[in-house]
Write a protein that holds these residues in place. Structure first.
Motif, short mmCIF file in Angstrom:
data_model
loop_
_atom_site.label_atom_id
_atom_site.label_comp_id
_atom_site.label_asym_id
_atom_site.label_seq_id
_atom_site.Cartn_x
_atom_site.Cartn_y
_atom_site.Cartn_z
N THR A 110 0.84 -1.21 0.00
CA THR A 110 0.00 0.00 0.00
C THR A 110 0.87 1.26 0.00
O THR A 110 0.52 2.27 -0.61
CB THR A 110 -0.98 -0.02 1.19
OG1 THR A 110 -1.60 -1.29 1.26
CG2 THR A 110 -2.05 1.04 1.04
N ASP B 16 -2.92 -3.54 -9.05
CA ASP B 16 -2.50 -4.17 -7.80
C ASP B 16 -2.39 -5.66 -8.09
O ASP B 16 -3.40 -6.33 -8.35
CB ASP B 16 -3.56 -3.89 -6.72
CG ASP B 16 -3.24 -4.61 -5.41
OD1 ASP B 16 -2.45 -5.57 -5.43
OD2 ASP B 16 -3.82 -4.22 -4.38
N TYR C 179 4.27 -11.65 0.05
CA TYR C 179 4.01 -12.62 1.13
C TYR C 179 2.96 -13.66 0.76
O TYR C 179 2.72 -14.58 1.52
CB TYR C 179 3.63 -11.92 2.44
CG TYR C 179 2.62 -10.80 2.33
CD1 TYR C 179 1.27 -11.05 2.22
CD2 TYR C 179 3.05 -9.47 2.35
CE1 TYR C 179 0.36 -10.02 2.13
CE2 TYR C 179 2.14 -8.43 2.26
CZ TYR C 179 0.79 -8.70 2.14
OH TYR C 179 -0.11 -7.68 2.05
N LYS C 180 2.33 -13.52 -0.41
CA LYS C 180 1.31 -14.50 -0.81
C LYS C 180 1.99 -15.57 -1.67
O LYS C 180 2.68 -16.44 -1.15
CB LYS C 180 0.18 -13.79 -1.56
CG LYS C 180 -0.52 -12.73 -0.70
CD LYS C 180 -1.56 -11.99 -1.51
CE LYS C 180 -2.18 -10.86 -0.71
NZ LYS C 180 -2.91 -11.30 0.46
C1 LIG Z 1 -5.18 -7.03 -3.19
C2 LIG Z 1 -4.47 -6.51 -1.98
N1 LIG Z 1 -4.06 -5.24 -1.97
C3 LIG Z 1 -3.44 -4.71 -0.90
C4 LIG Z 1 -3.19 -5.46 0.22
C5 LIG Z 1 -2.54 -4.82 1.41
O1 LIG Z 1 -1.22 -5.03 1.42
P1 LIG Z 1 -0.15 -4.39 2.44
O2 LIG Z 1 -0.68 -4.54 3.83
O3 LIG Z 1 1.02 -5.25 2.22
O4 LIG Z 1 0.02 -2.98 2.05
C6 LIG Z 1 -3.57 -6.81 0.24
C7 LIG Z 1 -3.31 -7.66 1.41
O5 LIG Z 1 -3.67 -8.80 1.51
C8 LIG Z 1 -4.25 -7.33 -0.89
O6 LIG Z 1 -4.68 -8.60 -0.91
#
Ligand SMILES: Cc1ncc(COP(=O)(O)O)c(C=O)c1O
Length: 427
Positions: free
Chosen positions: A106, A218, A243-244
């Motif tokens: 984010t 994204d 991390y996924k």
């Molecule tokens: C599609 C998507 N966007 C954004 C995020 C948020 O990511 P982060 O906390 O790493 O910024 C996630 C988290 O699972 C996500 O699945």
């Protein structure tokens, strides 16, 4: 589910073993098998066995060398991030100059929107999908407010047609054809986190650009899950977490893509720090930066080496197996799970909402439950059957057979556990 189908799953695994041996698989927390059937790699990927040793080697360099490790470590820290660049670029179909690993997802979306969301005149809108991950929704709303705009009218949330679960490509391109002149930015999930739908990234990118909008993706649920060609698809920018499907650990560093046509564009606003200046100028201690004409101009801080190690290890693994082979296995595994789910859902209040066409999805299948709570169902799957899936309240349970480490037998266990946990309804 019959023993015959279990025997078939085991036969398929024997014929096509995958790469499970390269990962730590958590023990089961219930049920009759020692290992969990781990279907939650769309949330947090499993730990590669290689990660610990690689991380320890980087830690050793710090203990032996102190500050000298910047230049003298086996993997010197100053240019360490460059070790990640080429494999990340291969993963998303980009030039190495278009890809950098930094920050978290984010945060990167915000840094990219500093450059690529520039509302002007009547072109102020940001288009997202109604089922966008909440972080993206909050991010774009806060960007609208940052520009003094009303987020409720600036952010457009595209919804599927009545009675449908997922967006059609025409739902997006149709909106752009009609309203494109008001759109400053299209920011969509490449694979939707909730439904598992893989969007037609090239078609939507082309439609957005034809409408004069900037388009960003994204790719949290797409990177390492589906083949990508960001450069050739002419995407303006993209960001993804590691991390996924990239198995780099909780909160791991994220990736960024900026198309080379934007590199070196001095008219683009960009936030800067000492890592934004070209490497050769970094220690000249000059008051004014000299950013390179690459995506590295979007870097700000010196990177956290111990967070980069797991991403490097994971990307090396992707390089050695290759996305084409992973995608081929993914299609087989997910198709197999779908066939088993078809049997289970036929007479239960369960419905797969992920598109049925393999080209419109990655490995995840999402099931909408017609009764009860998704959290309670995943709790029971885990404690009574050792099946780890995840719930998205109120009513979606997500199963991701990840081609690197999931097995046909894991898929069979999902179907068996659902059949045992959710009562059938008489037809
Ligand atoms: C599609 C998507 N966007 C954004 C995020 C948020 O990511 P982060 O906390 O790493 O910024 C996630 C988290 O699972 C996500 O699945």
């Amino acid at each position: 589910m019959s023993n015959d189908t279990e025997a078939e799953a085991l036969r398929l695994d024997a014929a096509e073993p995958g790469h499970r041996h390269l990962f730590h698989v958590p023990p089961a927390d219930g049920g009759r098998y020692p290992e969990a059937a781990y279907l939650a790699g769309n949330s947090l990927g499993l730990q590669p066995r290689a990660t610990r040793d690689e991380l320890l080697a980087d830690l050793d360099a710090w203990s032996r060398l102190g500050v000298e490790g910047h230049l003298a470590a086996e993997r010197p820290w100053l240019p360490y991030h460059e070790l990640l660049t080429a494999p990340a670029a291969r993963l998303v179909g980009a030039l190495p100059t278009e890809t950098v690993v930094m920050n978290s997802l984010t945060v990167n979306l915000h840094l990219l929107m500093v450059s690529f969301y520039r509302p002007a005149g009547e072109r102020t809108r940001i288009v997202i999908e109604d089922s966008a991950f909440p972080s993206d929704s909050y991010a774009v709303r806060s960007q609208a407010r940052f520009h003094g705009l009303d987020p409720d009218t600036t952010v457009v949330r595209l919804t599927p047609r009545p009675g449908e679960d997922t967006l059609r490509t025409e739902d997006v391109t149709g909106y752009l054809a009609a309203e494109g002149h008001t759109v400053a930015l299209v920011l969509l999930g490449g694979v939707n986190y909730l439904t598992g739908e893989l969007m037609d990234i090239p078609a939507i990118t082309a439609a957005a650009r034809a409408a004069g909008a900037v388009v960003g993706w994204d790719l949290a649920h797409a990177a390492g899950n589906v083949p990508l060609s960001l450069h050739d698809w002419d995407v303006d920018f993209a960001a993804w977490c590691s991390y996924k499907y990239l198995n780099s650990g909780p909160g791991a560093l994220a990736g960024v893509f900026v198309h080379e046509r934007h590199h070196g564009d001095a008219t683009l606003p960009r936030f800067e720090g000492w890592w934004s200046t070209a490497a050769a100028t970094r220690f000249q201690m000059a008051p004014v930066s000299r950013p390179p004409a690459t995506v590295e101009a979007w870097q700000i801080s010196n990177p956290p080496i111990f967070a980069m190690g797991p991403v490097r290890t994971s990307l090396e693994l992707f390089d050695s197996v290759g996305m084409p082979a992973l995608r081929a296995r993914s299609l087989r595994l997910t198709g197999y799970l779908e066939r088993l789910l078809d049997e289970v859902t036929a007479d239960r209040p369960l419905r797969v909402i992920t598109p049925r066409e393999p080209r419109r999805r990655g490995c995840q299948l999402s099931v909408r439950i017609g009764a009860g709570s998704a959290n309670e169902l995943t709790r029971r799957l885990r404690h009574e059957h050792g099946v780890i899936a995840d719930a998205r309240e109120p009513d979606v349970v997500r199963f991701a057979p990840v081609p690197l480490y999931s097995t046909y037998h894991d898929c069979w266990r999902v179907a068996e556990a659902l059949a045992a946990t959710v009562p059938g309804v008489a037809r």
